[in-house]
Design a protein around this motif. Structure first.
Motif, PDB file in Angstrom:
ATOM      1  N   PRO A   1       0.849  -1.187   0.000  1.00 34.97           N
ATOM      2  CA  PRO A   1       0.000   0.000   0.000  1.00 34.97           C
ATOM      3  C   PRO A   1       0.890   1.244   0.000  1.00 34.97           C
ATOM      4  O   PRO A   1       1.950   1.253   0.634  1.00 34.97           O
ATOM      5  CB  PRO A   1      -0.780  -0.106   1.308  1.00 34.97           C
ATOM      6  N   VAL A   2       0.487   2.289  -0.722  1.00 35.23           N
ATOM      7  CA  VAL A   2       1.284   3.515  -0.777  1.00 35.23           C
ATOM      8  C   VAL A   2       1.412   4.133   0.607  1.00 35.23           C
ATOM      9  O   VAL A   2       2.482   4.589   1.007  1.00 35.23           O
ATOM     10  CB  VAL A   2       0.664   4.526  -1.776  1.00 35.23           C
TER      11      VAL A   2
ATOM     12  N   GLU B   1      -1.637   2.184   6.219  1.00 35.85           N
ATOM     13  CA  GLU B   1      -2.608   1.204   5.726  1.00 35.85           C
ATOM     14  C   GLU B   1      -2.071  -0.226   5.759  1.00 35.85           C
ATOM     15  O   GLU B   1      -2.813  -1.162   5.481  1.00 35.85           O
ATOM     16  CB  GLU B   1      -3.030   1.562   4.301  1.00 35.85           C
ATOM     17  N   VAL B   2      -0.789  -0.407   6.090  1.00 32.91           N
ATOM     18  CA  VAL B   2      -0.201  -1.749   6.117  1.00 32.91           C
ATOM     19  C   VAL B   2      -0.747  -2.523   7.317  1.00 32.91           C
ATOM     20  O   VAL B   2      -0.634  -2.094   8.453  1.00 32.91           O
ATOM     21  CB  VAL B   2       1.344  -1.684   6.162  1.00 32.91           C
ATOM     22  N   ARG B   3      -1.358  -3.684   7.029  1.00 35.43           N
ATOM     23  CA  ARG B   3      -1.941  -4.530   8.062  1.00 35.43           C
ATOM     24  C   ARG B   3      -1.155  -5.800   8.283  1.00 35.43           C
ATOM     25  O   ARG B   3      -1.415  -6.561   9.215  1.00 35.43           O
ATOM     26  CB  ARG B   3      -3.373  -4.877   7.688  1.00 35.43           C
ATOM     27  N   GLY B   4      -0.178  -6.092   7.396  1.00 30.97           N
ATOM     28  CA  GLY B   4       0.606  -7.310   7.533  1.00 30.97           C
ATOM     29  C   GLY B   4       1.663  -7.398   6.457  1.00 30.97           C
ATOM     30  O   GLY B   4       1.742  -6.543   5.575  1.00 30.97           O
TER      31      GLY B   4
ATOM     32  N   ASP C   1       1.807  -5.810   2.731  1.00 29.00           N
ATOM     33  CA  ASP C   1       3.093  -5.399   2.155  1.00 29.00           C
ATOM     34  C   ASP C   1       3.863  -6.690   1.905  1.00 29.00           C
ATOM     35  O   ASP C   1       4.133  -7.441   2.831  1.00 29.00           O
ATOM     36  CB  ASP C   1       3.811  -4.519   3.174  1.00 29.00           C
ATOM     37  N   TRP C   2       4.184  -6.978   0.644  1.00 32.30           N
ATOM     38  CA  TRP C   2       4.792  -8.274   0.342  1.00 32.30           C
ATOM     39  C   TRP C   2       6.011  -8.152  -0.551  1.00 32.30           C
ATOM     40  O   TRP C   2       6.204  -7.172  -1.243  1.00 32.30           O
ATOM     41  CB  TRP C   2       3.767  -9.223  -0.259  1.00 32.30           C
TER      42      TRP C   2
END
Length: 105
Positions: free
Chosen positions: A32-33, A37-40, A68-69
């Motif tokens: 996510p930009v 907003e990063v949840r995992g 985020d991967w």
């Protein structure tokens, strides 16, 4: 997939993970930009006849859900110059899992 056209709110960052022995693994990070907003986090691993790019559509969907991967090319796949062989890719997967996103492993 078109690596230049991500959904709004999604960032794609190509990078290279290089370990202490000089082995380089081309990688992609899609996230996510907005950092809030990063949840995992996830490490996506491609199959034997694939490359990191085959995971982009899945990764884009994950990023839209806050994941985020990172995905890497194993030796003998995609952009790597190392040859394909047996279980040689498993140490690479462990290095990728320990490496900070966008950093050195």
């Amino acid at each position: 997939p078109d690596l230049r056209r991500m959904a709004p709110g999604v960032s794609l960052e190509p990078f290279v993970i290089t370990d202490a022995t000089g082995v380089s693994l081309p990688a992609l990070r899609i996230r996510p930009v907005s950092e809030h907003e990063v949840r995992g986090h996830a490490l996506l691993l491609h199959g034997v006849s694939a490359s990191k790019e085959t995971l982009v559509l899945l990764g884009e969907a994950l990023a839209l859900q806050g994941i985020d991967w990172v995905a890497v090319d194993f030796p003998g796949h995609g952009e790597t110059i190392e040859r394909l062989g047996g279980t040689e890719g498993w140490p690479d997967a462990r290095r990728a899992a320990r490496a900070p996103p966008g950093g050195r492993g």
